[in-house]
Scaffold this active site. Structure first.
Site, PDB file in Angstrom:
ATOM      1  CE1 TYR A 139      -3.581   2.535   0.371  1.00 55.64           C
ATOM      2  CE2 TYR A 139      -2.788   3.019   2.579  1.00 55.64           C
ATOM      3  CZ  TYR A 139      -3.623   3.302   1.513  1.00 55.64           C
ATOM      4  OH  TYR A 139      -4.500   4.364   1.599  1.00 55.64           O
ATOM      5  CG  ASP A 231       5.260   4.086   1.323  1.00 55.45           C
ATOM      6  OD1 ASP A 231       5.397   4.763   2.358  1.00 55.45           O
ATOM      7  OD2 ASP A 231       4.157   3.734   0.869  1.00 55.45           O
ATOM      8  CE  LYS A 259       0.257   5.013   8.050  1.00 55.80           C
ATOM      9  NZ  LYS A 259      -1.147   4.884   8.295  1.00 55.80           N
TER      10      LYS A 259
HETATM   11  N1  PLP Z   1       2.196   4.438   2.557  1.00 52.85           N
HETATM   12  C1  PLP Z   1       1.993   3.500   3.493  1.00 52.85           C
HETATM   13  C2  PLP Z   1       2.992   2.380   3.634  1.00 52.85           C
HETATM   14  C3  PLP Z   1       0.882   3.553   4.332  1.00 52.85           C
HETATM   15  O1  PLP Z   1       0.654   2.590   5.243  1.00 52.85           O
HETATM   16  C4  PLP Z   1      -0.015   4.645   4.185  1.00 52.85           C
HETATM   17  C5  PLP Z   1      -1.209   4.762   5.049  1.00 52.85           C
HETATM   18  O2  PLP Z   1      -1.604   3.869   5.768  1.00 52.85           O
HETATM   19  C6  PLP Z   1       0.239   5.604   3.199  1.00 52.85           C
HETATM   20  C7  PLP Z   1       1.354   5.480   2.393  1.00 52.85           C
HETATM   21  C8  PLP Z   1      -0.703   6.761   2.997  1.00 52.85           C
HETATM   22  O3  PLP Z   1      -0.572   7.697   4.025  1.00 52.85           O
HETATM   23  P1  PLP Z   1      -1.796   8.714   4.304  1.00 52.85           P
HETATM   24  O4  PLP Z   1      -2.919   7.922   4.858  1.00 52.85           O
HETATM   25  O5  PLP Z   1      -1.188   9.712   5.264  1.00 52.85           O
HETATM   26  O6  PLP Z   1      -2.129   9.364   3.012  1.00 52.85           O
END
Ligand code: PLP
Length: 423
Positions: A139, A231, A259
């Site tokens: 994700y 990421d 986060k």
């Molecule tokens: N990347 C990862 C690995 C995530 O777990 C998340 C959200 O859970 C995101 C990106 C997206 O972040 P946001 O919810 O702040 O847009």
């Protein structure tokens, strides 16, 4: 009608399925949250909930941590957003470039979704190629690439992709199996002429990288001159102060954060090698490789003040030792609960993260995860929810924080054991 009924009814009539998109619950479990302190939430009925979601991992210091409250309170009186550099964003950017080896340049945005989106756009502009390689089940936020092959059928041959949502663009994405270095490296080589980037979650969901996996992907990207994007929205500041780059010792070309960095306030950041990042310079707008980025609230001084206060907490000497020990003890407890209640399952995660997969065989990638009993997982999560544990009932990660201690984890494990006995 109780207060909760009225809130639940109002929620159900205004939010699709009664939620803001976080997760859906049966009506009798809908909770309206009023406040949080440490790892405890209070709902509108005055019920205390043990929080193992922690704002989906955004509140690593714990709810209403005094240092974050003080930083935000002091800053908020001086103005909340100028959409321009300020002392707080400057300080935060400099700290990011100190702790994140690939971050020669930094820009802020308001979420992890934006951060990965900008990394992908930058890579496409830099390489002047279109295709992105991602790993099955990863994700990267709600952008189109982030939700491609997020929960596919598992039947498509690699590198075929499946959209995990209607309404997303048909941007070119190919997919490789996580933790299969040979297949992934082969696909990177075969598609190098069209690949703009390889993006990965170094710790994918709760799956640990097998020894050598990240290094192999790094080498394949270097060999074929393809930017590697980490990421670090989840791993950043969580598995180590320097995130996955420090923890696994592998350095990408671009990185996305969100986060935990914000201490619970909205934030995102992306950074990387100067020659790629400098494509966003507005004085290069006439060039064909110029990359548009803009974020009204990115770098706002309130979020950045919270982030600076959070990072100061994370820098305290014992932070990561404590988080790792707590996480290890917690995962051991999950294994014990499974064993004592006779359920076959795998315990996943690292650092302050844990997850149960009801599978008799090891889970190392998305497809081995499909063998797990997800209905049982959902039943377990709802059972915990009914016992006043607040978590994401979609069967995903359990997030610990600096506010969790052995007692909070033991209380969780007692409730878990009771739920597992009933399943
Ligand atoms: N990347 C990862 C690995 C995530 O777990 C998340 C959200 O859970 C995101 C990106 C997206 O972040 P946001 O919810 O702040 O847009």
């Amino acid at each position: 009608m109780t207060i909760l009924d009225s809130f639940a009814a109002r929620s159900l009539s205004i939010f699709p399925a009664g939620s803001n998109g976080e997760f859906n619950l049966p009506k009798d479990l809908v909770r309206i949250i009023v406040s949080g302190s440490g790892c405890i939430l209070r709902d509108a009925e005055g019920r205390d909930l043990l929080d193992f979601s922690m704002g989906w991992g955004s509140v690593l210091p714990g709810h209403a941590h005094p240092a974050i409250v003080e930083a935000v309170s002091n800053r908020v009186m001086l103005g909340t957003n100028f959409a321009y550099p300020n002392i707080e964003s400057l300080q935060l950017a400099e700290e990011l470039s100190r702790l994140s080896p690939c971050c020669q340049r930094v820009r802020f945005c308001a979420s992890g979704t934006e951060a990965t989106m900008y990394c992908l756009r930058l890579a496409r502009a830099y390489t002047q190629r279109d295709t992105i390689l991602k790993f099955e089940g990863a994700y990267h936020g709600s952008n189109d690439e982030g939700i491609t092959s997020l929960f596919p059928s598992g039947q498509t041959s690699f590198p075929g992709a499946e959209p995990s949502s209607a309404g997303i663009g048909r941007g070119r994405v190919i997919v490789a199996p996580y933790n299969d270095a040979d297949t992934a490296s082969r696909l990177i080589g075969m598609h190098s002429h069209e690949l703009a980037a390889v993006i990965l979650e170094p710790l994918q969901r709760c799956l640990q990288p097998l020894p050598g996996f990240l290094e192999s992907i790094r080498n394949a990207c270097t060999t074929h001159r393809i930017p590697l994007i980490f990421d670090e929205v989840v791993t950043g500041f969580r598995i180590a102060y320097g995130g996955a780059q420090e923890f696994y010792g592998v350095i990408p070309d671009l990185v996305a954060y969100g986060k935990a960095m914000g201490g619970g306030l909205p934030i995102g950041a992306f950074g990387g090698r100067a020659e790629i990042m400098d494509l966003v310079r507005e004085d290069r707008a006439a060039e064909s490789q110029y990359v548009w980025t803009a974020s009204t609230l990115g770098g706002n001084p309130v979020s950045c003040a919270a982030a600076n206060a959070a990072l100061a907490l994370f820098r305290e000497p014992d932070t990561y030792h404590k988080l790792r020990q707590l996480g290890q003890r917690f995962r051991d407890g999950l294994r014990r609960s499974l064993h004592d209640t006779g359920h076959a399952g795998q315990v996943l995660g690292d650092g302050p993260l844990g997850q149960i997969a009801f599978s008799p065989t090891p889970v190392t990638d998305y497809r081995s995860g499909l063998l797990a009993d997800r209905a049982k997982s959902r039943a377990m999560m709802l059972g915990l929810f009914a016992r006043d544990v607040f978590l994401n009932p979609m069967g995903t990660k359990l997030y610990l924080s600096l506010a969790h201690d052995d007692a909070a984890c033991d209380e969780f494990l007692n409730r878990l054991t009771a739920v597992l006995r009933e399943l």
